[in-house]
Design a protein around this motif. Structure first.
Motif: not given
Length: 600
Positions: A103, A117, A119
């Motif tokens: 992540t 963000s 992941s």
């Protein structure tokens, strides 16, 4: 010397010092069940940093500072202020059996808000693809904001298809970066195991060569043995992948140390590597060292300032900044920065040794004596302790006490614990005003490639001898490599940088505010016109062979000139060019005598 304008440590905590196109990558936290994948998280972050520094126009905080500040458990905004960056990439890795989850978050360091963000949950064998994909994703986002562009080919992170080999490579680099005797030895063991596993992994051989280089330079091992092992490792790496930049650098560094301080090669290494990695603080530090070795302390200070701004928490860079200020005679400022290092790391022995010498040359003999006496024995600074104590006792009117430390150095040399003691002897005899013994040991130290004498041209201990003909002769052939060993970089009035090989330089002719440089290359005379006055060039060239013979000409005494004329007026000719070069009457006697001495 002119006072340096250096930012204080608080300067890196000001929001205004953070350009928008700046980023720090923190080590990815290990969230694996066994908490045994720290090296994998650090390796992930380091690969991303290595990719980002290749992007021109992007300021990337160096690994040492970003990793060091991460351990302080500060708020993101505090980290941003400390490192002087506008964006921070943080993340985590979690390895579970054959799968890995990574992540990553890009955070605005000014307000703490997330900018994006990502992941990834993949099979562990896809880790190389994840690194590349994440690097490109980050740079693409930054491109959209700041109009800087990624080059996908330059961002490739593939090193080997063997995951276990890559795993060991990260572990070895982790140990090597710790910089202790024990960690370097452990790194050698890890890279040895890696090479047995993957004998054709070129980067492993290059990394192993770096371990041996560190051992040789700092005499952790017999220098001849260490350099022979270094050369063997580099040669194997070159056989496997001669085009890889890291391996070319390793090869050239090997040649610099093994073949006897080829400064021209050193320059080529650094400038080539800096072109490929313009944001590297470490390379800036090496470039500063190049200037310091060459005796150009102004240029050294400029480069180490840049390195310091990129990596303000790096101990090697901070120590090199202290050394540069010391060489410039700025002892008060050097002491300030040295004390700052010791505040953060009171047991950092090289900084303690530097502090003692700064105090000694500042004339604070009382405190210097305390500092030298407090240095531990059986460490890398033991011999600096002995020569420092002898220096201070001599300067304070107690020369008899100095001889006990001469005997201690001789004793260590006799036991084989110190291979090159000449610098220390030269320092002591200099304090005793025994010039003949001093020059004898300086000459022996250069012959034996004593690491301490690399910086002789900048060393303030010997500054008073810079115009002494004995000193000039001593340093003239200090660096090997023939024509490759006499490079300088001229700074023109238009801020152009021109790399000049002084061994190729024939003569320079003034043309108003320009200078025409004539170079003999491959038996052909070539010329280059630069926007800089002859006086401006003369101020940048510090070589006894390059002299002013006339208000409009500089010549290289090593070239095959023919002297014509008589006492009423001399001039120079040569079979290599038509025309003649005048010699002014005020310089005639000195120039002709120097040329005749060279031609004997």
């Amino acid at each position: 010397p002119q006072d340096s304008t250096l930012p204080g440590r608080e300067a890196f905590r000001d929001d205004s010092s953070a350009p928008e196109n700046s980023i720090a990558v923190l080590p990815f936290r290990d969230l694996s069940p066994g908490r045994d994948q720290e090296y994998l998280g650090e390796g992930m972050s380091e690969e991303i940093i290595n990719n980002l520094v290749k992007i021109e126009g992007l300021k990337v905080t160096a690994r040492t500072s970003s990793f060091a500040v991460a351990r302080r458990e500060l708020d993101i905004r505090e980290i941003g202020k400390m490192l002087g960056v506008a964006h921070i990439l943080e993340g985590s890795v979690r390895k579970d059996n054959t799968r890995i989850r990574i992540t990553a978050q890009l955070v605005n360091a000014m307000d703490g808000f997330h900018e994006f963000s990502e992941s990834f949950t993949r099979e562990i064998q896809d880790i190389f693809m994840i690194q590349e994909e994440l690097s490109i994703r980050i740079v693409q986002m930054l491109k959209d904001k700041f109009d800087i562009g990624p080059d996908k080919d330059r961002l490739s992170t593939y090193r080997t298809d063997n995951l276990d080999a890559y795993d060991l490579y990260l572990k070895g680099q982790y140990e090597l970066n710790q910089g202790t005797h024990q960690s370097v030895q452990k790194a050698i063991q890890i890279f040895g195991e890696l090479i047995r596993m993957a004998p054709d992994y070129a980067l492993a051989h290059a990394a192993l060569s770096r371990c041996y280089l560190v051992q040789g330079v700092f005499e952790m091992e017999d220098k001849d043995v260490a350099y022979a092992r270094m050369e063997a490792a580099v040669n194997r790496a070159m056989e496997l992948d001669p085009e890889l930049a890291e391996i070319q650098a390793a090869k050239n560094l090997s040649e610099f140390w093994k073949s006897g301080w080829n400064l021209g090669k050193y320059y080529q290494i650094i400038t080539r590597a800096m072109a490929a990695n313009p944001g590297s603080a470490e390379l800036r530090m090496f470039y500063a060292m190049y200037h310091l070795i060459s005796g150009r302390t102004d240029e050294a200070l400029m480069e180490i300032q840049l390195a310091y701004r990129l990596d303000p928490l790096s101990m090697p860079i901070r120590l090199r900044l202290v050394r540069t200020l010391y060489c410039r005679g700025e002892f008060e400022k050097a002491l300030e920065y040295c004390n700052a290092i010791l505040e953060d790391n009171p047991g950092f022995i090289p900084a303690r040794g530097s502090k003692a010498w700064i105090l000694a040359l500042s004339g604070d003999y009382r405190q210097a004596l305390d500092e030298f006496q407090g240095l531990p024995e059986r460490t890398m600074v033991e011999d600096y302790k002995y020569s420092g104590l002898a220096y201070v006792h001599t300067r304070t009117g107690k020369p008899a006490m100095a001889y006990q430390y001469i005997e201690k150095i001789r004793e260590r040399t006799g036991k084989g614990e110190l291979k090159t003691p000449d610098y220390h002897f030269a320092v002591i005899y200099k304090a005793m005003n025994k010039e003949e013994d001093m020059f004898r040991h300086l000459e022996a130290g250069i012959k034996n490639r004593d690491f301490n004498l690399l910086f002789l041209k900048s060393d303030p201990l010997f500054k008073e001898y810079h115009s002494d003909p004995r000193f000039i002769r001593l340093v003239k052939h200090m660096f090997s490599g023939g024509q490759e060993g006499k490079f300088i970089v001229l700074q023109t009035d238009t801020h152009e940088q021109f790399e000049l090989n002084l061994s190729h330089l024939y003569y320079i002719a003034a043309e108003d505010n320009y200078s025409r440089i004539f170079l003999l290359e491959d038996k052909t005379l070539r010329e280059k016109l630069l926007r800089i006055t002859l006086k401006g060039i003369q101020q940048q060239i510090e070589d006894p062979d390059i002299v002013r013979c006339h208000r409009s000409y500089m010549i290289n005494l090593a070239m095959p000139f023919e002297i014509k004329g008589d006492a009423s007026g001399y001039f120079l000719t040569s079979k290599d060019f038509k025309g003649k070069i005048p010699i002014s009457r005020s310089r005639g006697k000195q120039v002709t005598a120097s040329l005749r001495e060279r031609q004997v």
